[in-house]
Scaffold this motif. Sequence first.
Motif, short mmCIF file in Angstrom:
data_model
loop_
_atom_site.label_atom_id
_atom_site.label_comp_id
_atom_site.label_asym_id
_atom_site.label_seq_id
_atom_site.Cartn_x
_atom_site.Cartn_y
_atom_site.Cartn_z
N ALA B 409 0.84 -1.21 0.00
CA ALA B 409 0.00 0.00 0.00
C ALA B 409 0.87 1.25 0.00
CB ALA B 409 -0.93 -0.01 1.20
N ALA B 410 1.95 1.24 0.79
CA ALA B 410 2.84 2.40 0.86
C ALA B 410 3.45 2.69 -0.50
CB ALA B 410 3.94 2.17 1.90
N PHE B 619 -5.76 -9.03 7.91
CA PHE B 619 -5.15 -7.73 8.14
C PHE B 619 -5.16 -6.88 6.88
CE2 PHE B 619 -3.32 -10.34 11.47
CZ PHE B 619 -3.32 -9.47 12.56
N GLY B 620 -4.96 -5.59 7.09
CA GLY B 620 -4.84 -4.67 5.98
C GLY B 620 -4.14 -3.39 6.43
N ALA B 621 -3.73 -2.61 5.46
CA ALA B 621 -3.12 -1.31 5.76
C ALA B 621 -3.75 -0.28 4.83
CB ALA B 621 -1.61 -1.37 5.54
N GLU B 622 -4.14 0.85 5.40
CA GLU B 622 -4.80 1.88 4.60
C GLU B 622 -4.02 3.20 4.67
OE1 GLU B 622 -9.05 2.12 5.21
OE2 GLU B 622 -9.18 -0.04 5.54
N PHE B 623 -3.89 3.83 3.52
CA PHE B 623 -3.18 5.10 3.42
C PHE B 623 -4.13 6.14 2.83
CE2 PHE B 623 1.36 4.16 4.18
CZ PHE B 623 1.26 2.78 4.35
N VAL B 624 -4.13 7.32 3.44
CA VAL B 624 -5.09 8.35 3.06
C VAL B 624 -4.37 9.67 2.85
CG1 VAL B 624 -7.00 9.75 3.93
CG2 VAL B 624 -7.03 7.29 4.29
N GLU B 625 -4.78 10.37 1.79
CA GLU B 625 -4.35 11.76 1.63
C GLU B 625 -5.55 12.67 1.88
OE1 GLU B 625 -2.25 12.83 -2.02
OE2 GLU B 625 -3.31 14.75 -2.02
N VAL B 626 -5.37 13.67 2.70
CA VAL B 626 -6.44 14.65 2.88
C VAL B 626 -5.97 16.02 2.40
CG1 VAL B 626 -7.40 13.47 4.90
CG2 VAL B 626 -5.81 15.37 5.23
N ARG B 627 -6.93 16.85 2.08
CA ARG B 627 -6.65 18.26 1.81
C ARG B 627 -7.56 19.08 2.70
NH1 ARG B 627 -4.15 19.30 -3.83
NH2 ARG B 627 -2.88 17.42 -3.88
N GLY B 642 -5.80 1.00 -0.01
CA GLY B 642 -5.83 -0.05 1.01
C GLY B 642 -5.29 -1.34 0.44
N ALA B 643 -4.44 -2.02 1.21
CA ALA B 643 -3.96 -3.34 0.81
C ALA B 643 -4.39 -4.33 1.88
CB ALA B 643 -2.44 -3.34 0.66
N PHE B 644 -4.94 -5.45 1.44
CA PHE B 644 -5.53 -6.39 2.39
C PHE B 644 -5.13 -7.82 2.03
CE2 PHE B 644 -8.25 -2.74 1.68
CZ PHE B 644 -8.51 -2.29 2.97
N ALA B 645 -4.90 -8.62 3.07
CA ALA B 645 -4.63 -10.05 2.86
C ALA B 645 -5.65 -10.83 3.66
CB ALA B 645 -3.21 -10.38 3.34
N ALA B 646 -6.37 -11.72 2.99
CA ALA B 646 -7.45 -12.43 3.66
C ALA B 646 -7.56 -13.87 3.16
CB ALA B 646 -8.77 -11.68 3.46
N GLY B 647 -6.42 -14.55 3.14
CA GLY B 647 -6.45 -15.95 2.73
C GLY B 647 -6.91 -16.10 1.30
N ARG B 648 -7.63 -17.18 1.04
CA ARG B 648 -8.15 -17.44 -0.30
C ARG B 648 -9.18 -16.36 -0.66
NH1 ARG B 648 -8.20 -19.99 -5.24
NH2 ARG B 648 -10.33 -20.32 -5.95
N ILE B 700 -15.74 10.82 -2.93
CA ILE B 700 -14.82 9.70 -3.13
C ILE B 700 -14.14 9.87 -4.48
CG2 ILE B 700 -14.60 7.18 -3.21
CD1 ILE B 700 -15.60 8.41 -0.49
N LYS B 701 -12.84 10.06 -4.45
CA LYS B 701 -12.13 10.32 -5.71
C LYS B 701 -11.33 9.08 -6.11
CE LYS B 701 -12.80 14.93 -4.93
NZ LYS B 701 -14.06 15.57 -5.19
N ASP B 702 -10.04 9.12 -5.81
CA ASP B 702 -9.16 8.05 -6.25
C ASP B 702 -9.06 7.01 -5.13
OD1 ASP B 702 -7.17 6.46 -7.21
OD2 ASP B 702 -5.69 8.04 -7.48
N LEU B 703 -9.65 5.85 -5.37
CA LEU B 703 -9.66 4.80 -4.35
C LEU B 703 -9.05 3.54 -4.95
CD1 LEU B 703 -12.53 3.88 -1.95
CD2 LEU B 703 -11.39 2.11 -3.26
N GLN B 704 -8.06 3.00 -4.27
CA GLN B 704 -7.39 1.82 -4.80
C GLN B 704 -7.39 0.69 -3.78
OE1 GLN B 704 -3.34 2.49 -6.10
NE2 GLN B 704 -3.09 0.37 -6.75
N VAL B 705 -7.79 -0.49 -4.22
CA VAL B 705 -7.77 -1.67 -3.36
C VAL B 705 -6.72 -2.64 -3.91
CG1 VAL B 705 -9.06 -3.70 -2.57
CG2 VAL B 705 -10.21 -1.48 -2.76
N ILE B 706 -5.81 -3.06 -3.04
CA ILE B 706 -4.79 -4.05 -3.43
C ILE B 706 -5.07 -5.34 -2.67
CG2 ILE B 706 -2.33 -4.60 -3.40
CD1 ILE B 706 -1.88 -1.48 -3.31
N LEU B 707 -5.20 -6.43 -3.40
CA LEU B 707 -5.39 -7.74 -2.77
C LEU B 707 -4.02 -8.41 -2.66
CD1 LEU B 707 -8.57 -8.73 -4.80
CD2 LEU B 707 -8.51 -8.03 -2.40
N VAL B 708 -3.59 -8.65 -1.43
CA VAL B 708 -2.27 -9.23 -1.19
C VAL B 708 -2.42 -10.74 -1.06
CG1 VAL B 708 -0.32 -9.29 0.44
CG2 VAL B 708 -1.52 -7.11 -0.02
#
Lengths: 340, 759
Positions: B409-410, B619-627, B642-648, B700-708
């Motif tokens: 996510a970083a 678990f997961g990790a979320e990164f946010v930019e605010v203005r 956000g990047a998340f790992a949740a097994g299968r 809600i603008k730029d939202l990215q989900v990463i499946l780990v």
Amino acid sequence: MRPFVYEQPTNISAAVALASRFTNSDDAPTRANAQFIAGATNLADYMKLGVAQPDRLVDLNRLAEPALRQIRITDDGIRFGALVRMGEAADNSEVKRRYPVVAGSLKLAASGQIRNMASLAGNVLQRTRCEYFRETSWPCNKRVPGSGCAAMEGFNRQHAVLGASDACIATYHGDFAQALIALDAVVHAEGSRGARKIPFAKLHRRPGDTPHIETDLAADEIITAIEVPAIPWARRSLYLKIRDRESYAFALASAAVALDLDGDKVREARIALGGVATVPWRARTAEQALQDKALDEASAKAAAEAAFADAEPRRDNAFKIELGKRTLVRALLETRDMKV
Amino acid sequence: MDAAAPKPKENMGEPLPRIDARLKVTGQAHYPADLPTANIAYGALATSSIAKGRVTKLHLDDARAVPGLLDIVTYGDMDKFERPKFGNTGATSIGPLHDRTIFHDGQIIALAVAETFEAAEEAAQLIRADYEEEKPTASFDSPGTKTIPAAGKSPLFKEDVKAGDFEAAYAAAPVKIDQRYSTPTQHHNPIELFSTTAMWEGDRLIVHEPSQNVTGWKVELARQLKIDPARVRIVSPYIGGAFGSKGPMTTRTAIVAVAAKRLGRPVRCVTSRMQAFGTQTYRAETRHRIRIGAGKDGRITAFAHEGWEVTSRPDAYVVGGTSATGRMYDYGSVLTHVSLVQADRNTPGYMRSPPETPYVYALENAMDEMAVALGMDPVEFRRINEPKTEPIGKKPFSSRSLIQCYEQAADAFGWAKRDPKVGAMRDGDWLIGMGCATAIYPTAAAPCAARVRLTVDGGVRVQCSSHEIGTGVRTVAAQMAAERLGAGIDKVEVEMGDSSLPPAPVSGGSISTASVCSAVLKACDAIRTKLFAAATGEGSSLAGSHNEELDVRGGKIVAKSGASAKVEDVFKTMQVGAIEEYAEFAPKSATPQALKKLYAGQPEFHGGESDEESVKYAFGAEFVEVRVNSYTKEIRVPRIVGAFAAGRIMNTRTARSQLMGGMIWGIGQALHEATEVDRRYARYVNRDLQDYLVPVNADIKDLQVILVPEVDHAVNPAGVKGLGELGNVGTAAAVASAVYHATGKRIRDLPIRIEQLIT
């Protein structure tokens, strides 16, 4: 929802005659047995909630007079027919070019769906969204005269800091009205006593002891048109709206600003404030404070101080005074910096 | 592949579109209030306008005079039935018509039934009550609250977790913080309103109502009405937003059923949005005190989390998120304590990640404060405190990919470009802030039954009473069956949301995909076993093959050797037209009564921290930019990753959609959502979507989900960790941290609004 009679008159005089027949001349329009309806984005909600309980609805959407649906642009200004929808006015290229503050106030109001339904005249007459007004189990002087005000000592984050009375602190939430009052718009009305013109600044009444009387209109009187005079320098104008989310929310504070500048010196300023007052609010003391001054952050701040000099906070809305000032400062500086 | 359909990585299933997507977007999916339509009478609730006292008299004459009025159900009419019970199945023990006592604002005082919806509403509005009023207690800080320890008050919260000697470690720590945080009251406000439609066919009762727990409701409704559960059927094929609000059955259901019995006609009652605030459950406000002590090297040595939660007078609803926060990092010593604060309020209930949302918000906001106090990068601070075993029971994690989530996510977010100095990043009049936080959700599963039928034409039917609450469980169950039986997804039909189907546990706690897929898997494997037995018989082309060498693909049974037999021909050999298997899945650690309890509507949950050999979390990790505007201080969120790992991952499309929805809700929890309570009257004030703000598209603008990718065979046979509730955990803390980074103001009370930044 209570049953009601639904009328669809086909011209203005028939609409007035119907309303005249089923209302008493001294009824407050908000409490009259017969009420006019156009876009139904506000009154229909309040009827479902039991807040408004007219016996008879006079639907204006079938009125045949073409001028009611026209936007006419002349050398004298712009004349909006009362039934023009908000969305149409907001998208009109001449409105956008000549009066950015008008187009902006419309564009930032409500949602696309509501703007496509709501009429301009109905929009300026919209009623407050005070939570205690909307729900009939609370006491509310505006809904039931003399019953008290639950907002005064209750949760009043969205309530007014300007123009309030001991009877009512409900905010006037409209945006379009702020642009109209700033530009000295005039309202054309027609009722059983004939046609007349009302300066927009005289249309709404402060709550005083009678918060249920919201406008200068009689119960059988309808708005037929809204005229905005020609103000060539109004191309330098904008509407700034600050709210909790990016879209589809009422203003916590807003400012309608138009500036006639000579270099950075203010020849004339027009300022109206939304989200902070009980009625559409022209900030004349702020305008005067800027007269003949160079517009910079310091003079803008001085004007904002003047605009809120009489503001009275309640428990949850005190931040609106500071926010209102900052909104005005930002709006003035952004208007100054507009490329026109 | 587009963003909505992420390319599957290791241990991830195809991003198949939802099998019911077309039905839903074309209006052909029928929601419970859509059906049935014949001969319906309409009910409307009348509710109390006070929060505490007693109804001395009801005035019903005006309501009775409304043309079309058929009946009014009120005090006395429920006396011969059982009172509701509070628990996983019942929302509250307050039986509003069993008792004239008023326990909370908006309590049901009558149900008006009429020929039309409008007449019922009009009559309900005309019902007036005389009250003997008492001064109610609204919330924290109101006079009259009673505070009790939460541990042991609910089967869901047995103890305050602890480890080591916190006081000594905290006293000795060179760097420490001691801060208080709070979260507001929140109501679900699903777009589908709450409704009950009840109809009797002789002595059989059918209830159409959006439900996350049709089996539990069947049993509980039968108990209240004193009839055999076998005579009750709950039907809930589609649900328009649940998130826990449709988990426990509310008191309206039995009242509407009684009205239908009295009238001899189906009765439908759709609760108004305003009434839902008092008649449904909600997320109660919480308060937290967090103390963290660490060495100068950033290693945490002491962690204390105290929580306070509001509940109703009669019901001890507890969320107790310290179970997760106490196990999050390698703390050294841990001290936790949860208290319940009783007030004159309706009983709270489940809302998406009930314990984790408020408790992890507090923890993660505190972690960011601690990183600031240490002068350390917040990601690095978490890395340093990554545990090998959880600190309470010293058990290993069945799998834990938190650091991988942070890294991915970083990287996607561009965290390296962040200038750590407060207020240093700017774009014109807008201050830019960046923050991050951890998401965690326990992985559990519950017993579940499913019936699967394979027919000779290759069709597959899956039946399970689980609930399509928007998560895509119907689709992933179909995927599981399609995969195991070698059928195209278009050949699979899935029936769900009906208590007459094989029982499934409540769709809560993110257990559905794991539990349902494990049951479907078991039923499919039983079918495979039968097919293989027939296919490998003497004289057949696959004779002699062992089951583990066989698979079913494209209508054929295929051996590793390449030999194959048509399924159709195997059916001929067997002389059958269909093979049907009923399977019951129970988690490994289930008790001997677990399956019996499933049929009784009381499913056991297993997993999380309760298993012996390991603790199980996603678990997961979320990164946010605010203005934040430097003049007017409004806060906007242009980016979130956000990047998340949740097994299968069964289906990358539905998984992403769940996580995205969670993150959006998290932004709403950070900046928008709050139910306001009038403290004088203990009444909810902003009871509609005009004043109860949730994010709109423009927010809600730029939202990215990463499946780990993550493989975990220990969690359940399907290898699945639930992720329906993971996405909104931590988000609000990431936003709060970003706001701090932008403005230097640490906001500890949600939601974060202009007024907190402007003064």
